[in-house]
Design a protein around this motif. Structure first.
Motif, PDB file in Angstrom:
ATOM      1  N   THR A  73      27.351  34.529  44.906  1.00 42.32           N
ATOM      2  CA  THR A  73      27.674  35.952  45.106  1.00 42.32           C
ATOM      3  C   THR A  73      27.293  36.762  43.876  1.00 42.32           C
ATOM      4  O   THR A  73      26.723  37.850  43.983  1.00 42.32           O
ATOM      5  CB  THR A  73      29.178  36.154  45.412  1.00 42.32           C
ATOM      6  N   ALA A 110      23.525  37.230  43.771  1.00 46.63           N
ATOM      7  CA  ALA A 110      23.059  38.218  44.756  1.00 46.63           C
ATOM      8  C   ALA A 110      23.342  39.641  44.278  1.00 46.63           C
ATOM      9  O   ALA A 110      22.489  40.529  44.384  1.00 46.63           O
ATOM     10  CB  ALA A 110      23.724  37.968  46.106  1.00 46.63           C
ATOM     11  N   GLN A 130      23.785  40.621  41.134  1.00 46.91           N
ATOM     12  CA  GLN A 130      22.928  40.852  39.968  1.00 46.91           C
ATOM     13  C   GLN A 130      21.532  41.305  40.411  1.00 46.91           C
ATOM     14  O   GLN A 130      20.974  42.275  39.899  1.00 46.91           O
ATOM     15  CB  GLN A 130      22.821  39.559  39.141  1.00 46.91           C
ATOM     16  N   LYS A 131      20.987  40.603  41.412  1.00 50.02           N
ATOM     17  CA  LYS A 131      19.656  40.946  41.945  1.00 50.02           C
ATOM     18  C   LYS A 131      19.652  42.347  42.539  1.00 50.02           C
ATOM     19  O   LYS A 131      18.728  43.129  42.321  1.00 50.02           O
ATOM     20  CB  LYS A 131      19.259  39.946  43.038  1.00 50.02           C
ATOM     21  N   ALA A 132      20.693  42.662  43.321  1.00 51.32           N
ATOM     22  CA  ALA A 132      20.791  43.984  43.950  1.00 51.32           C
ATOM     23  C   ALA A 132      20.858  45.088  42.904  1.00 51.32           C
ATOM     24  O   ALA A 132      20.221  46.139  43.042  1.00 51.32           O
ATOM     25  CB  ALA A 132      22.004  44.052  44.868  1.00 51.32           C
ATOM     26  N   SER A 134      17.364  45.337  41.065  1.00 47.26           N
ATOM     27  CA  SER A 134      16.232  45.824  41.866  1.00 47.26           C
ATOM     28  C   SER A 134      16.396  47.284  42.291  1.00 47.26           C
ATOM     29  O   SER A 134      15.467  47.893  42.813  1.00 47.26           O
ATOM     30  CB  SER A 134      16.035  44.942  43.101  1.00 47.26           C
ATOM     31  N   TYR A 167      25.237  41.208  53.417  1.00 43.61           N
ATOM     32  CA  TYR A 167      24.260  41.700  52.438  1.00 43.61           C
ATOM     33  C   TYR A 167      24.936  42.684  51.488  1.00 43.61           C
ATOM     34  O   TYR A 167      25.835  43.418  51.883  1.00 43.61           O
ATOM     35  CB  TYR A 167      23.099  42.414  53.130  1.00 43.61           C
ATOM     36  N   LYS A 172      24.122  45.820  48.551  1.00 45.08           N
ATOM     37  CA  LYS A 172      23.095  46.747  48.073  1.00 45.08           C
ATOM     38  C   LYS A 172      23.758  47.949  47.413  1.00 45.08           C
ATOM     39  O   LYS A 172      24.922  48.249  47.678  1.00 45.08           O
ATOM     40  CB  LYS A 172      22.203  47.224  49.231  1.00 45.08           C
ATOM     41  N   SER A 177      18.526  45.518  49.779  1.00 40.85           N
ATOM     42  CA  SER A 177      19.685  44.636  49.985  1.00 40.85           C
ATOM     43  C   SER A 177      19.365  43.195  49.605  1.00 40.85           C
ATOM     44  O   SER A 177      18.234  42.752  49.665  1.00 40.85           O
ATOM     45  CB  SER A 177      20.147  44.702  51.438  1.00 40.85           C
ATOM     46  N   GLU A 178      20.408  42.483  49.218  1.00 37.55           N
ATOM     47  CA  GLU A 178      20.306  41.065  48.873  1.00 37.55           C
ATOM     48  C   GLU A 178      21.307  40.304  49.728  1.00 37.55           C
ATOM     49  O   GLU A 178      22.456  40.738  49.876  1.00 37.55           O
ATOM     50  CB  GLU A 178      20.640  40.834  47.388  1.00 37.55           C
ATOM     51  N   ARG A 179      20.889  39.171  50.243  1.00 38.47           N
ATOM     52  CA  ARG A 179      21.790  38.392  51.115  1.00 38.47           C
ATOM     53  C   ARG A 179      22.850  37.683  50.269  1.00 38.47           C
ATOM     54  O   ARG A 179      22.551  37.060  49.256  1.00 38.47           O
ATOM     55  CB  ARG A 179      20.982  37.378  51.933  1.00 38.47           C
ATOM     56  N   VAL A 180      24.085  37.796  50.724  1.00 39.97           N
ATOM     57  CA  VAL A 180      25.221  37.146  50.064  1.00 39.97           C
ATOM     58  C   VAL A 180      25.619  35.897  50.846  1.00 39.97           C
ATOM     59  O   VAL A 180      26.035  34.881  50.301  1.00 39.97           O
ATOM     60  CB  VAL A 180      26.437  38.109  49.989  1.00 39.97           C
TER      61      VAL A 180
END
Length: 212
Positions: free
Chosen positions: A6, A9, A11-13, A16, A200, A202, A208-211
Motif C-alpha cells: 500500500t 502504491a 508513493q508512486k501515485a 507521478s 486504486y 490517486k 491512479s495506482e493499483r492498491v
C-alpha cells in the motif's frame, strides 16, 4: 525492510502526480464484485475516523439552540439555531449551498425529526443526515472525531470513492488510512476481501495506482 504494497502504491501515485499550485486530495476508488447493491442492506455507509486524519479542513455544522449552540460556537464552522432552521429550509438554494459546503452535520436529538422533515430532501441524497447529540452536551469531542473522519458510501454503484488524505501527507500516513478503510469495507461484505475486485489510489488530477 521492504515497503508495504500500500505504501509503495501511494508513493508512486504521489510521485507521478504533476505539481499543482494547490494541495490535491488523495482519493481511493474501490470496485466491488458479486454484490447486489440494488438490495439496500448490501449497501455500505459508514463514518470512519482515520488514524492519520484527512490532511485538510473538514467543515462541521451544528444545529441546535441554548447551551449546545453556545458550546458549538467556538468549535464548529457553523451553528444553525432552531429559529434559523425554518428560513434556511424555505430557501432551497441556500439549503443546498450549506449542504454542499459542509462535510458533517450534528443536530440536537429533539430536533432530528424537524431537521429530517425540513432538510431531509437536501441532506439525505448527499448522505449528510445529522448525527444526534444530547441537548446541552459539549460537542467538542464529537467534532474533533468528525474532523478526522471520512464517509464511505457505496449507494447502488459497485465503484465508489473516498478521500484518504492530502498530497502533502506522507505515503505511510495515507497508506495507514487506506488499510483501515479497506478493512472496514471488507467487514461489510459477505465474502470479505473476495467481494473487492480492485482498489486504486490517486491524487485528484493525477494517474491512479493499483492498491489491491
Amino acid at each position: 525492510m521492504a515497503e508495504k504494497p500500500t505504501v509503495m502504491a501511494v508513493q508512486k501515485a504521489l510521485e507521478s502526480a504533476k505539481k499543482r499550485n494547490f494541495t490535491e486530495t488523495v482519493e481511493l476508488a474501490i470496485n466491488l464484485k458479486d454484490v447486489d447493491l440494488t438490495i439496500p442492506k448490501n449497501r455500505i455507509q459508514e463514518d470512519i475516523v482515520l488514524p492519520s486524519g484527512r490532511g485538510k479542513s473538514v467543515k462541521i455544522c451544528v444545529i441546535g439552540g441554548g447551551e449546545l449552540a453556545l458550546k458549538a460556537k467556538d468549535v464548529a464552522d457553523r451553528v444553525i439555531t432552531p429559529e434559523e432552521l425554518g428560513a434556511i429550509a424555505d430557501d432551497k438554494k441556500q439549503a443546498k449551498k450549506i449542504a454542499n459546503d459542509t462535510d458533517y452535520f450534528i443536530a440536537e436529538a429533539p430536533l432530528m425529526a424537524v431537521v429530517g422533515k425540513r432538510l431531509g430532501t437536501v441532506l439525505g441524497p448527499r448522505g449528510k443526515m445529522p448525527k444526534p447529540i444530547a441537548p446541552g452536551a459539549d460537542p467538542a469531542a464529537m467534532i474533533e472525531g468528525l474532523r478526522k473522519s471520512v464517509t464511505i458510501r457505496s449507494k447502488d454503484r459497485k465503484t465508489f470513492h473516498a478521500p484518504v488524505g492530502s498530497a502533502d501527507m506522507s505515503a505511510e500516513e495515507i497508506a495507514e488510512n487506506i488499510d483501515l478503510i479497506l478493512k472496514r469495507v471488507e467487514s461489510h461484505l459477505e465474502k470479505g476481501k473476495y467481494n473487492i475486485a480492485s482498489a486504486y489510489v490517486k491524487t485528484t488530477m493525477g494517474p491512479s495506482e493499483r492498491v489491491l
